[in-house]
Enzyme design. Structure first.
Site, PDB file in Angstrom:
ATOM      1  N   HIS A   1      50.547  -9.616  72.922  1.00 43.96           N
ATOM      2  CA  HIS A   1      51.067 -10.802  72.206  1.00 43.96           C
ATOM      3  C   HIS A   1      50.822 -10.681  70.697  1.00 43.96           C
ATOM      4  O   HIS A   1      50.759 -11.692  70.006  1.00 43.96           O
ATOM      5  CB  HIS A   1      50.440 -12.103  72.723  1.00 43.96           C
ATOM      6  CG  HIS A   1      50.410 -12.213  74.218  1.00 43.96           C
ATOM      7  ND1 HIS A   1      51.399 -12.839  74.942  1.00 43.96           N
ATOM      8  CD2 HIS A   1      49.520 -11.731  75.137  1.00 43.96           C
ATOM      9  CE1 HIS A   1      51.109 -12.767  76.238  1.00 43.96           C
ATOM     10  NE2 HIS A   1      49.981 -12.092  76.384  1.00 43.96           N
TER      11      HIS A   1
ATOM     12  N   SER B   1      59.861  -2.078  44.085  1.00 43.02           N
ATOM     13  CA  SER B   1      60.664  -3.266  43.805  1.00 43.02           C
ATOM     14  C   SER B   1      61.030  -3.248  42.328  1.00 43.02           C
ATOM     15  O   SER B   1      60.220  -2.855  41.485  1.00 43.02           O
ATOM     16  CB  SER B   1      59.844  -4.518  44.121  1.00 43.02           C
ATOM     17  OG  SER B   1      60.364  -5.623  43.414  1.00 43.02           O
TER      18      SER B   1
ATOM     19  N   LYS C   1      54.669  -3.590  44.441  1.00 42.69           N
ATOM     20  CA  LYS C   1      55.191  -3.412  45.798  1.00 42.69           C
ATOM     21  C   LYS C   1      55.552  -1.987  46.169  1.00 42.69           C
ATOM     22  O   LYS C   1      56.009  -1.192  45.363  1.00 42.69           O
ATOM     23  CB  LYS C   1      56.431  -4.293  46.007  1.00 42.69           C
ATOM     24  CG  LYS C   1      56.047  -5.757  46.034  1.00 42.69           C
ATOM     25  CD  LYS C   1      57.118  -6.600  46.632  1.00 42.69           C
ATOM     26  CE  LYS C   1      57.187  -6.406  48.121  1.00 42.69           C
ATOM     27  NZ  LYS C   1      58.288  -7.173  48.690  1.00 42.69           N
TER      28      LYS C   1
ATOM     29  N   GLU D   1      62.530  -0.076  57.940  1.00 43.25           N
ATOM     30  CA  GLU D   1      63.421  -1.228  58.162  1.00 43.25           C
ATOM     31  C   GLU D   1      64.830  -0.773  58.523  1.00 43.25           C
ATOM     32  O   GLU D   1      65.493  -1.367  59.377  1.00 43.25           O
ATOM     33  CB  GLU D   1      63.461  -2.100  56.901  1.00 43.25           C
ATOM     34  CG  GLU D   1      62.137  -2.780  56.622  1.00 43.25           C
ATOM     35  CD  GLU D   1      62.107  -3.392  55.222  1.00 43.25           C
ATOM     36  OE1 GLU D   1      62.157  -4.615  55.126  1.00 43.25           O
ATOM     37  OE2 GLU D   1      62.050  -2.645  54.230  1.00 43.25           O
TER      38      GLU D   1
END
Ligand code: ARG
Length: 467
Positions: free
Chosen positions: A166, A287, A293, A300
């Protein structure tokens, strides 16, 4: 009628015998597949060479014509490879583009190549050859990905991390064990690939339009020349079957799903909040506005490619589901789905192999996280069963009280004083602290396939021998 036979309106030179005029522009656009099936040129030429060679061997065409055909086809192969070949949409597809060029190059002998053959078995052959090669490539790429995981698993056979259910901390595991979970998944994918190669390893050529042919062809000879195990056994099925393409797409979808789960884990692990891994510069992006970042774009995109691949599978299943036997032109829509999925899958496996090989693993962060969240609670319960003879259900209850106490004191289970533990259950001794550390916890899970480093090393050896 003859006046209508201008350049733009003339009928197709390959099948236009009974046609007085050529197609409407829209007809030509919806009908043509050359824009994508040109990818099959090498398979088409290989198939034609094998077919012509067999025709000559069987005395169906002369060996002189066969030589001209083979020479012409080889010339076309180099023209396409060097980019000088001019593809024409008016010639519909790769098969007719090549045959028309062959006619220009060698004259009437070219017309003998299509004896005892139809575009129906021709396209079935070309596409099968293409899918077979793609499956072989997928098999090699999965072997590379498995190898990357085996290396990381070996390196981290003892590195402790939290195991989750979970996505809540469950029990400590080793990072090596977690890596080996992916080895199992990609190993199953690879065995599905191997089965699919076995399934499709039958040669369609010679099924002709759908009924076979009256010419004395030798389908075993062409099957052998093209590297197939044997010829297909039913000519109707042969020209109407696209199972091999659907099987490729199903495997791509399952593999894509596995890659996507891995991608998701990498996205989570590389957040500053988790900090379990740091992606290499080679597999991340920055970024344009936030200098701090480092984004896991490749992961992704792997996660997103799964959507495209699933779409291709559903598209082809839907294209095929209502088709009467044998060939229907609907089946021309099979190729783009497979080509697109193949490109996505190749990219996804390659990107993941790179990420897995390159990522820096923060074992200190993993270990700290493994010890938090009372992850050794089950070990305490097991200790009570083993050392104090409690039934597991009672041990579970006692442990629950210990967890509640630790939680109220804001400390870990291993930090509870012995007196506190004994107040919960008198059978607890200071030996209990031996199992409350994460290292002791993982080392104890020696059941077959368990997370103990000794067990993980056995599984690594098992896969090394098979990879
Ligand atoms: N371009 C066609 C395809 O991809 C080739 C087969 C055409 N056959 C036919 N009977 N029109 O399916």
């Amino acid at each position: 009628m003859a006046e209508n036979n201008t350049d733009t309106k003339s009928s197709n030179q390959m099948w236009g015998g009974r046609f007085a005029s050529g197609p409407d522009a829209i007809m030509e656009e919806i009908n043509a597949s050359i824009g994508f099936d040109k990818k099959l040129f090498a398979q088409d030429i290989r198939g034609s060479i094998a077919h012509a060679t067999m025709l000559a061997h069987q005395g169906i065409i002369s060996s002189d014509d066969k030589d001209k055909i083979v020479h012409g086809l080889n010339t076309i192969l180099s023209e396409i490879e060097s980019g000088t070949f001019e593809f024409s949409r008016r010639l519909e597809d790769i098969h007719m583009n090549i045959e028309a060029r062959l006619t220009t190059l060698i004259g009437p002998a070219a017309g003998r190549l299509h004896t005892a053959r139809s575009r129906n078995d021709q396209v079935a052959l070309d596409f099968r050859l293409w899918v077979k090669e793609e499956l072989q490539k997928t098999e090699r790429m999965l072997t590379g990905l498995i190898a990357a995981f085996l290396d990381r698993a070996e390196e981290h056979a003892e590195s402790v991390m939290p195991g989750f259910t979970h996505l809540q901390t469950a029990q400590p595991v080793t990072f090596g064990h977690h890596c080996m979970a992916y080895v199992e998944m990609f190993g199953r994918d690879r065995s599905r690939v191997r089965h699919a190669i076995e399934h499709l390893d039958e040669s369609p050529i010679g099924a002709a339009a759908l009924a076979g042919t009256g010419y004395p062809i030798d389908r075993h000879m062409t099957a052998k020349a093209l590297g197939f195990r044997e010829p297909t056994r039913n000519s109707i099925d042969t020209v109407s079957d696209r199972d091999f393409a659907i099987e490729f797409l199903s495997i791509a979808a399952i593999t894509g799903m596995h890659l996507s789960r891995l991608a998701e884990e990498i996205v989570i692990w590389s957040t500053p909040q988790f900090g379990f891994v740091r992606l290499s510069d080679a597999f991340s992006t920055g970024s344009s506005i936030m200098p701090q970042k480092k984004n896991p774009d490749a992961a992704e995109l792997v996660r997103a490619k799964t959507g495209r691949i699933n779409g291709s599978l559903i598209a082809l299943l839907t294209i095929m589901k209502g088709l009467p036997l044998a060939y229907s032109k609907d089946m021309q829509e099979d190729k783009e789905q497979v080509f697109d999925a193949a490109e996505s899958l190749e990219l996804a496996i390659a990107a993941m192999t790179g990420m897995v090989r390159d990522m820096a693993v923060n074992t200190a962060r993993m270990k700290a996280a493994a010890g938090s969240g009372f992850s050794t609670a089950t070990d305490l319960a097991d200790w009570l069963v083993r050392e104090a003879g409690l039934p597991f259900r009672d041990a579970h209850h006692v442990t629950g009280r210990a967890v509640a106490l630790a939680e109220s004191k804001g400390c870990d289970l291993a930090e509870l004083p012995l007196a506190d533990l004994q107040a919960i259950h008198s059978a607890i001794t200071d030996k209990v602290y031996d199992v409350l550390t994460v290292e002791a916890s993982v080392a104890s899970r020696k059941s077959f396939g368990g997370t103990a480093p000794s067990e993980v090393r056995k599984q690594i050896a098992f896969w090394r021998a098979r990879n």
